[in-house]
Design a protein around this motif. Structure first.
Motif, PDB file in Angstrom:
ATOM      1  N   PHE A 197       0.720  -1.269   0.037  1.00  0.00           N
ATOM      2  CA  PHE A 197      -0.111   0.178  -0.047  1.00  0.00           C
ATOM      3  C   PHE A 197       0.706   1.265   0.016  1.00  0.00           C
ATOM      4  O   PHE A 197       0.366   2.509  -0.013  1.00  0.00           O
ATOM      5  CB  PHE A 197      -0.966  -0.277   0.900  1.00  0.00           C
ATOM      6  CG  PHE A 197      -1.802  -1.218   1.268  1.00  0.00           C
ATOM      7  CD1 PHE A 197      -2.788  -1.408   0.560  1.00  0.00           C
ATOM      8  CD2 PHE A 197      -1.608  -2.197   2.119  1.00  0.00           C
ATOM      9  CE1 PHE A 197      -3.690  -2.479   0.435  1.00  0.00           C
ATOM     10  CE2 PHE A 197      -2.408  -3.200   2.360  1.00  0.00           C
ATOM     11  CZ  PHE A 197      -3.345  -3.699   1.353  1.00  0.00           C
ATOM     12  N   ALA A 198       2.043   1.031  -0.002  1.00  0.00           N
ATOM     13  CA  ALA A 198       3.164   2.241   0.066  1.00  0.00           C
ATOM     14  C   ALA A 198       3.028   3.345   1.167  1.00  0.00           C
ATOM     15  O   ALA A 198       2.876   4.448   1.040  1.00  0.00           O
ATOM     16  CB  ALA A 198       2.947   3.137  -1.364  1.00  0.00           C
TER      17      ALA A 198
ATOM     18  N   ALA B  34      -2.275  -9.698   8.196  1.00  0.00           N
ATOM     19  CA  ALA B  34      -2.656  -8.395   8.817  1.00  0.00           C
ATOM     20  C   ALA B  34      -2.856  -7.343   8.117  1.00  0.00           C
ATOM     21  O   ALA B  34      -3.671  -6.631   8.132  1.00  0.00           O
ATOM     22  CB  ALA B  34      -1.898  -8.331  10.262  1.00  0.00           C
ATOM     23  N   ALA B  35      -1.612  -6.895   7.266  1.00  0.00           N
ATOM     24  CA  ALA B  35      -1.410  -5.606   6.439  1.00  0.00           C
ATOM     25  C   ALA B  35      -2.542  -5.773   5.424  1.00  0.00           C
ATOM     26  O   ALA B  35      -3.322  -5.003   5.181  1.00  0.00           O
ATOM     27  CB  ALA B  35      -0.252  -5.664   5.874  1.00  0.00           C
ATOM     28  N   LEU B  36      -2.743  -7.153   4.984  1.00  0.00           N
ATOM     29  CA  LEU B  36      -3.769  -7.283   3.656  1.00  0.00           C
ATOM     30  C   LEU B  36      -4.984  -6.878   4.277  1.00  0.00           C
ATOM     31  O   LEU B  36      -5.989  -6.180   3.754  1.00  0.00           O
ATOM     32  CB  LEU B  36      -3.548  -8.505   3.041  1.00  0.00           C
ATOM     33  CG  LEU B  36      -2.257  -8.762   2.263  1.00  0.00           C
ATOM     34  CD1 LEU B  36      -2.318 -10.211   1.719  1.00  0.00           C
ATOM     35  CD2 LEU B  36      -2.323  -7.735   0.955  1.00  0.00           C
ATOM     36  N   GLN B  37      -5.482  -7.507   5.436  1.00  0.00           N
ATOM     37  CA  GLN B  37      -6.813  -7.318   6.228  1.00  0.00           C
ATOM     38  C   GLN B  37      -7.148  -5.953   6.500  1.00  0.00           C
ATOM     39  O   GLN B  37      -7.923  -5.076   6.187  1.00  0.00           O
ATOM     40  CB  GLN B  37      -6.824  -8.111   7.514  1.00  0.00           C
ATOM     41  CG  GLN B  37      -8.365  -8.245   8.025  1.00  0.00           C
ATOM     42  CD  GLN B  37      -9.217  -8.612   7.060  1.00  0.00           C
ATOM     43  OE1 GLN B  37      -9.310  -9.611   6.603  1.00  0.00           O
ATOM     44  NE2 GLN B  37     -10.256  -7.881   7.059  1.00  0.00           N
ATOM     45  N   PHE B  38      -5.896  -5.121   6.929  1.00  0.00           N
ATOM     46  CA  PHE B  38      -5.944  -3.740   7.323  1.00  0.00           C
ATOM     47  C   PHE B  38      -6.342  -2.919   6.119  1.00  0.00           C
ATOM     48  O   PHE B  38      -7.199  -1.918   5.876  1.00  0.00           O
ATOM     49  CB  PHE B  38      -4.704  -3.212   7.870  1.00  0.00           C
ATOM     50  CG  PHE B  38      -4.449  -1.876   7.973  1.00  0.00           C
ATOM     51  CD1 PHE B  38      -5.208  -0.949   9.095  1.00  0.00           C
ATOM     52  CD2 PHE B  38      -3.976  -0.671   7.228  1.00  0.00           C
ATOM     53  CE1 PHE B  38      -5.128   0.311   9.181  1.00  0.00           C
ATOM     54  CE2 PHE B  38      -4.016   0.358   7.223  1.00  0.00           C
ATOM     55  CZ  PHE B  38      -4.609   0.959   8.266  1.00  0.00           C
ATOM     56  N   GLY B  39      -5.673  -3.232   4.768  1.00  0.00           N
ATOM     57  CA  GLY B  39      -5.790  -2.527   3.465  1.00  0.00           C
ATOM     58  C   GLY B  39      -7.502  -2.859   3.211  1.00  0.00           C
ATOM     59  O   GLY B  39      -7.857  -1.926   2.665  1.00  0.00           O
TER      60      GLY B  39
ATOM     61  N   TYR C  40     -10.049  -0.983   5.267  1.00  0.00           N
ATOM     62  CA  TYR C  40      -9.959   0.714   4.942  1.00  0.00           C
ATOM     63  C   TYR C  40      -9.959   1.002   3.560  1.00  0.00           C
ATOM     64  O   TYR C  40      -9.532   2.043   3.348  1.00  0.00           O
ATOM     65  CB  TYR C  40      -8.822   1.216   5.876  1.00  0.00           C
ATOM     66  CG  TYR C  40      -8.991   1.391   7.174  1.00  0.00           C
ATOM     67  CD1 TYR C  40      -9.825   2.147   7.765  1.00  0.00           C
ATOM     68  CD2 TYR C  40      -8.312   0.237   8.030  1.00  0.00           C
ATOM     69  CE1 TYR C  40      -9.934   2.078   9.282  1.00  0.00           C
ATOM     70  CE2 TYR C  40      -8.707   0.315   9.655  1.00  0.00           C
ATOM     71  CZ  TYR C  40      -9.449   1.152   9.995  1.00  0.00           C
ATOM     72  OH  TYR C  40      -9.783   1.185  11.344  1.00  0.00           O
ATOM     73  N   ASP C  41     -10.180  -0.142   2.911  1.00  0.00           N
ATOM     74  CA  ASP C  41     -10.256   0.095   1.182  1.00  0.00           C
ATOM     75  C   ASP C  41      -9.298   1.036   0.719  1.00  0.00           C
ATOM     76  O   ASP C  41      -9.387   1.778  -0.155  1.00  0.00           O
ATOM     77  CB  ASP C  41     -11.852   0.887   1.064  1.00  0.00           C
ATOM     78  CG  ASP C  41     -12.144   0.798  -0.115  1.00  0.00           C
ATOM     79  OD1 ASP C  41     -12.013  -0.219  -0.912  1.00  0.00           O
ATOM     80  OD2 ASP C  41     -12.813   1.713  -0.860  1.00  0.00           O
TER      81      ASP C  41
END
Length: 63
Positions: free
Chosen positions: A20-21, A45-50, A53-54
């Protein structure tokens, strides 16, 4: 509250940057925010966060 290790935090931050930069600091995430995802491996976790938060992925190129 789940303990967030430095290794997990670094992995999450690296995954955020590659997908996600952004960084944990860019997103303004606190330990309380991170705890919501700490039961997952850092990459997941990072992919789920993204997803939560779309966020647009930067690692997929143009479609």
């Amino acid at each position: 509250m789940t303990t967030i290790t430095a290794q997990w935090r670094n992995g999450f931050n690296t995954a955020l940057q590659s997908h996600f930069a952004i960084t944990i600091n860019d997103a303004g995430l606190t330990d309380t925010d991170l705890a919501r995802y700490s039961d997952l491996p850092p990459e997941q976790a990072a992919l789920q966060f993204g997803e939560d938060y779309d966020l647009d992925r930067v690692d997929r190129g143009w479609r």
